[in-house]
Write a protein that holds these residues in place. Structure first.
Motif, PDB file in Angstrom:
ATOM      1  N   ASN A   1      13.030   4.477  -0.194  1.00  0.00           N
ATOM      2  CA  ASN A   1      12.995   5.128   0.818  1.00  0.00           C
ATOM      3  C   ASN A   1      11.968   5.247   1.820  1.00  0.00           C
ATOM      4  OD1 ASN A   1      15.467   6.348   0.084  1.00  0.00           O
ATOM      5  ND2 ASN A   1      14.844   7.999  -1.015  1.00  0.00           N
ATOM      6  N   LEU A   2      10.461   5.054   1.296  1.00  0.00           N
ATOM      7  CA  LEU A   2       9.307   4.966   1.659  1.00  0.00           C
ATOM      8  C   LEU A   2       9.556   3.655   2.640  1.00  0.00           C
ATOM      9  CD1 LEU A   2       6.688   5.766  -0.870  1.00  0.00           C
ATOM     10  CD2 LEU A   2       7.039   6.948   1.061  1.00  0.00           C
ATOM     11  N   LEU A   3       9.980   2.404   2.119  1.00  0.00           N
ATOM     12  CA  LEU A   3      10.023   1.189   3.053  1.00  0.00           C
ATOM     13  C   LEU A   3      11.084   1.365   4.231  1.00  0.00           C
ATOM     14  CD1 LEU A   3      10.241  -1.469   0.205  1.00  0.00           C
ATOM     15  CD2 LEU A   3       8.233  -0.884   1.785  1.00  0.00           C
ATOM     16  N   LYS A   4      12.105   2.185   3.985  1.00  0.00           N
ATOM     17  CA  LYS A   4      13.351   2.292   4.895  1.00  0.00           C
ATOM     18  C   LYS A   4      12.792   3.066   6.003  1.00  0.00           C
ATOM     19  CE  LYS A   4      18.148   4.129   5.676  1.00  0.00           C
ATOM     20  NZ  LYS A   4      19.049   4.677   4.869  1.00  0.00           N
ATOM     21  N   ASN A   5      12.089   4.011   5.524  1.00  0.00           N
ATOM     22  CA  ASN A   5      11.630   5.286   6.711  1.00  0.00           C
ATOM     23  C   ASN A   5      10.405   4.400   7.581  1.00  0.00           C
ATOM     24  OD1 ASN A   5      13.276   7.190   5.937  1.00  0.00           O
ATOM     25  ND2 ASN A   5      11.440   8.023   4.472  1.00  0.00           N
ATOM     26  N   ARG A   6       9.709   3.696   6.996  1.00  0.00           N
ATOM     27  CA  ARG A   6       8.519   3.125   7.606  1.00  0.00           C
ATOM     28  C   ARG A   6       9.257   1.738   8.567  1.00  0.00           C
ATOM     29  NH1 ARG A   6       5.835   1.097  10.582  1.00  0.00           N
ATOM     30  NH2 ARG A   6       3.382   0.394  10.355  1.00  0.00           N
TER      31      ARG A   6
ATOM     32  N   ASP B   1       0.801  -1.239  -0.053  1.00  0.00           N
ATOM     33  CA  ASP B   1      -0.022   0.191   0.135  1.00  0.00           C
ATOM     34  C   ASP B   1       0.845   1.271  -0.087  1.00  0.00           C
ATOM     35  OD1 ASP B   1      -2.220  -1.550  -0.047  1.00  0.00           O
ATOM     36  OD2 ASP B   1      -2.480  -1.580   2.134  1.00  0.00           O
ATOM     37  N   LEU B   2       2.265   1.213   0.694  1.00  0.00           N
ATOM     38  CA  LEU B   2       2.971   2.320   0.606  1.00  0.00           C
ATOM     39  C   LEU B   2       3.428   2.772  -0.903  1.00  0.00           C
ATOM     40  CD1 LEU B   2       5.336   1.514   3.765  1.00  0.00           C
ATOM     41  CD2 LEU B   2       3.476   3.407   3.534  1.00  0.00           C
ATOM     42  N   VAL B   3       3.515   1.784  -1.584  1.00  0.00           N
ATOM     43  CA  VAL B   3       4.388   2.204  -2.879  1.00  0.00           C
ATOM     44  C   VAL B   3       3.197   1.784  -4.112  1.00  0.00           C
ATOM     45  CG1 VAL B   3       6.429   1.339  -2.009  1.00  0.00           C
ATOM     46  CG2 VAL B   3       5.120  -0.319  -3.353  1.00  0.00           C
ATOM     47  N   LYS B   4       2.091   1.558  -3.953  1.00  0.00           N
ATOM     48  CA  LYS B   4       1.355   1.158  -5.033  1.00  0.00           C
ATOM     49  C   LYS B   4       0.610   2.254  -5.907  1.00  0.00           C
ATOM     50  CE  LYS B   4      -3.107   0.803  -2.555  1.00  0.00           C
ATOM     51  NZ  LYS B   4      -4.164   0.161  -1.957  1.00  0.00           N
ATOM     52  N   ASN B   5       0.753   3.466  -5.138  1.00  0.00           N
ATOM     53  CA  ASN B   5       0.293   4.744  -6.016  1.00  0.00           C
ATOM     54  C   ASN B   5       1.479   5.381  -6.718  1.00  0.00           C
ATOM     55  OD1 ASN B   5      -2.520   4.103  -5.405  1.00  0.00           O
ATOM     56  ND2 ASN B   5      -2.192   5.313  -3.248  1.00  0.00           N
ATOM     57  N   LEU B   6       2.729   4.941  -6.557  1.00  0.00           N
ATOM     58  CA  LEU B   6       3.902   5.566  -7.262  1.00  0.00           C
ATOM     59  C   LEU B   6       3.717   5.000  -8.826  1.00  0.00           C
ATOM     60  CD1 LEU B   6       6.702   4.765  -4.753  1.00  0.00           C
ATOM     61  CD2 LEU B   6       5.486   6.826  -5.313  1.00  0.00           C
ATOM     62  N   PRO B   7       4.147   6.069  -9.577  1.00  0.00           N
ATOM     63  CA  PRO B   7       3.837   5.980 -11.119  1.00  0.00           C
ATOM     64  C   PRO B   7       4.932   4.836 -11.535  1.00  0.00           C
ATOM     65  CG  PRO B   7       4.783   8.116 -10.632  1.00  0.00           C
ATOM     66  CD  PRO B   7       4.430   7.535  -9.261  1.00  0.00           C
TER      67      PRO B   7
END
Length: 594
Positions: free
Chosen positions: A177-182, A160-166
C-alpha cells in the motif's frame, strides 16, 4: 472481526483438502495410480500445508485464544506425505516408469530475476506487474517470505519507505500500500512518458537503424501511456505534429507527399509508414554492401564513415550541434572557424556559395549566431569606489533563493547602485544545484581595468519581508567581495525607530557576501519613505539618535558621520559614514574584489 472470520473459513477449507488427501492414501490402492497423479497430489498436499500454517499464524495474530489443534493436523500431514513418498520413490528409480516425472520435475530452468525498483515512476507499473506474477500470486509462499522478497527488490527511496516495517506477515500488505500510494501516480507517469516523446532526438539522417530506434521508442511510450487509460480521443493529431518534427527533412517531406490531406490523421498510419521506409532502407543498404575485394568500395566506405564534426571529430553530430564547440568563448569559436576554413553561415565545409541564408540573431548580419562577437560593443561597467579616510557602511539585505530541489536558502546581498550588472558566487550556484550558461562578457572596473566573465545564470530572488520577487541575471564569480562590514561595530546606542523593518538585521556584523545586486535591481526595489530617516552618530560624543525629517522640518546640514535609512521591498537598508569610535578596532582599507 470480519477479517478473522474470513481467515478461519479459509483455514477450514484448506484443512478439508488435507483431510481428503489423507483419506485418499488410506483407502485407495496407490499401486493403480500413475506417478504423475501421485506427484500432483503430493505437491497439492505440500501447498495446502503451507497455506494452513500461514493462516494459523495470521489467526493467532488476530485472536490469541485460538484453539486450533495444529498438532493433529501436522501428524496427518506427515503420515500422508510419507505414504506418497513410499509409493513414488520406487517408481522414481525405475527408468521405464519415470520418464514423464523426470521431464516434468527434474528439468532445471534458468532463474527468473526482477530488476530492482529504484523509484522511477515509469518503471513502477512494469515492476509491480512482474512482482505480482512471480511472487505475489505464488501460493506456496507466505506473506513473510513475500515481504522478504519485496525488500530485496527495492532500492533507494522505495526501500526507505518500507525498511522500518517489522518483519511479519501484516507488514507485507502495508508495504504494498505504501508503494502504491507513492508511485501509482497516473498523472505523473503519463507526463513522464509524454516528456520522453517530446525529448526524442531529431533524426539527422534517415537510416534503417535510426528509423527503427525511433519507432521502437514511440511505440514503447505510447503503449505505456495507453496502459494508464487516459482520455486519448484527440491525441493522434497532436502526437503527429510533435513526432513529424523529429524526422529528417527528406523523410518528413516524403511522408507529407504520400498522405491524403483530407483524411483524418492516424498515428498508426504514420508509424507504419516509417516502418515501411525502414524496411526499404534496410533492403537497399543490404544490397549495396561493399565487396571485400573492391578497393574503390573501401575508399567509399572510409569517406562515408569519416568524422562529421570538425571540432571534436565525432561521428554523431555536426559542428553546429557540438556541445564542446558551443561552450567555447565566442572569440575562440570565430578563430577556429577561420583556421579550419568552415562556412561562416552553416559551419560546414563546402565549395562555392552556401545554400543557406541564416542571419545572426544578435546583429542580423549574414553569419552564424555561434560566431557572433561582442568586441565592437561597449561592455557594461561596474563602478567601484572606496574612501580611505572615511569608514563607509555599504547597504546589505538578506534575501531568499530557492534550489533546484525546492530547498530554500537565505544569503546576504550587497546593494550597489554603481554597478550595471549583478554577480553571484560559485558557491551559491553549486549549492542551488543550477547549471550556469555560457557567457562571454567583459566587465570594466575602476582604472578602466577589464575582466572577462565566462558564465552567467538567471536567479529568482525573494524578499523576506514582502511578496516581492524578481529574476536577476547574475554573472558567476568565485568571490564577489570581502566580508562586509569589515569589522563589527557597536550599535547598542543607536535607536532604531519601531516602524523600521531592517532588510539585514545584522548589518553591523561582518558576513559573507554571496550576491551583488546592481543598479537594475537596486532602483526597482526602492520604495518612498514617508519621512526621511537618518541615524546620527556624532564623532565626539556618546549620544546617538534616529532622527526622522519631515517636509515641515527640513533637514539641517548633514553630519559627516551619519547613517541613512532607505525603504525597499527587502526592508529598510542602512548605509553611510561611521565614526571610528563605533568600531571595536579600526577599519583597514576597504578592498573590493571582482
Amino acid at each position: 472481526m470480519e477479517d478473522l472470520k474470513k481467515k478461519v473459513a479459509a483455514r477450514g477449507y484448506v484443512k478439508g483438502t488435507m483431510t481428503r488427501l489423507f483419506n485418499f492414501v488410506n483407502i485407495a490402492n496407490l499401486d493403480d495410480i500413475s506417478i504423475n497423479d501421485l506427484c500432483t497430489k503430493r505437491d497439492r498436499l505440500n501447498v495446502a500445508f503451507k497455506e494452513y500454517e500461514a493462516l494459523c499464524k495470521d489467526i493467532l495474530g488476530l485472536d490469541s485464544a485460538d484453539e486450533e489443534d495444529v498438532e493433529s493436523v501436522e501428524d496427518n500431514y506427515f503420515k500422508t506425505l510419507s505414504a506418497f513418498d513410499k509409493r513414488i520413490k520406487p517408481l522414481d528409480s525405475n527408468p521405464s516408469g519415470s520418464s514423464t516425472y523426470e521431464k516434468t520435475h527434474k528439468t532445471k530452468l534458468p532463474p527468473i530475476s526482477i530488476k530492482p525498483f529504484e523509484g522511477t515512476y515509469t518503471e513502477y507499473v512494469p515492476f509491480i506487474n512482474l512482482f505480482n506474477s512471480l511472487i505475489h500470486n505464488d501460493k506456496s509462499l507466505d506473506n513473510i517470505q513475500k515481504f522478504y522478497y519485496l525488500r530485496t527488490l527495492l532500492k533507494g527511496e522505495p526501500f526507505d519507505l518500507v525498511k522500518n516495517l517489522p518483519v511479519e506477515a501484516l507488514s507485507y500488505d502495508a508495504a504494498l500500500n505504501l508503494l502504491k500510494n507513492r508511485y501509482e501516480n497516473k498523472y505523473r507517469i503519463i507526463s513522464e512518458h509524454i516528456c520522453k516523446l517530446l525529448d526524442l532526438k531529431q533524426i539527422v539522417k534517415s537510416t534503417a537503424v535510426s528509423l527503427r530506434e525511433f519507432i521502437s521508442t514511440v511505440r514503447q511510450q505510447i503503449a505505456a501511456i495507453k496502459y494508464q487509460e487516459p482520455n486519448v480521443i484527440y491525441w493522434d493529431a497532436i502526437l503527429l505534429c510533435i513526432l513529424s518534427r523529429k524526422l529528417d527533412s527528406y523523410t518528413a517531406k516524403a511522408y507529407q507527399l504520400d498522405q491524403d490531406m483530407n483524411a483524418k490523421p492516424q498515428l498508426e498510419d504514420f508509424l507504419n509508414y516509417i516502418e515501411n521506409r525502414a524496411n526499404a532502407l534496410e533492403n537497399v543498404e543490404q544490397g549495396h554492401q561493399p565487396h571485400p575485394g573492391n578497393s574503390s568500395s573501401k575508399v567509399a566506405a572510409v569517406a562515408t564513415t569519416g568524422a562529421t564534426c570538425t571540432y571534436c571529430k565525432s561521428y554523431e553530430h555536426k559542428l553546429f550541434n557540438c556541445k564542446k564547440f558551443q561552450l567555447l568563448p565566442a572569440n575562440d569559436r570565430y578563430t577556429f572557424a577561420k583556421e579550419k576554413k568552415v562556412c561562416m553561415i552553416c559551419l560546414g565545409q563546402h565549395g562555392g556559395k552556401c545554400r543557406f541564408h541564416f542571419r545572426c540573431s544578435e546583429c542580423k548580419k549574414p553569419h552564424n549566431t555561434l560566431l557572433h562577437c561582442n568586441l565592437s560593443e561597449t561592455p557594461p561597467a561596474v563602478t567601484l569606489s572606496s574612501n580611505v579616510d572615511n569608514n563607509v557602511l555599504l547597504p546589505t539585505a538578506k534575501i531568499k533563493v530557492v534550489a533546484r530541489d525546492g530547498t530554500q536558502y537565505i544569503i546576504k546581498a550587497l546593494l550597489d547602485s554603481g554597478s550595471q550588472v549583478s554577480f553571484i558566487t560559485t558557491k551559491v550556484v553549486q549549492l542551488l544545484g543550477l547549471t550556469p550558461l555560457q557567457s562571454d562578457t567583459c566587465i570594466i572596473g575602476i582604472t578602466n581595468e577589464k575582466s572577462n566573465i565566462k558564465y552567467c545564470i538567471p536567479i529568482e530572488i525573494h524578499s523576506l519581508n514582502s511578496p516581492f520577487k524578481t529574476t536577476v541575471t547574475c554573472h558567476v564569480l568565485k568571490d564577489v567581495t570581502c566580508k562586509l562590514p569589515q569589522n563589527k561595530f557597536d550599535v547598542s546606542r543607536v535607536i532604531i525607530p519601531p516602524n523600521i523593518i531592517l532588510a539585514d538585521d545584522q548589518f553591523n556584523v561582518p558576513s559573507e557576501i554571496n550576491m551583488l545586486l546592481g543598479a537594475d535591481v537596486f532602483f526597482q526595489t526602492l520604495l518612498p519613505n514617508e519621512q526621511r530617516m537618518t541615524i546620527s552618530l556624532p564623532s565626539h560624543s556618546n549620544q546617538s539618535s534616529a532622527v526622522p525629517r519631515s517636509a515641515a522640518h527640513p533637514p539641517q546640514q548633514p553630519s559627516s558621520t551619519q547613517l541613512h535609512v532607505f525603504n525597499t521591498y527587502f526592508g529598510h537598508i542602512v548605509g553611510g559614514n561611521l565614526p571610528p569610535k563605533c568600531f571595536r578596532r579600526r577599519l583597514g582599507r576597504f578592498n573590493r574584489l571582482c
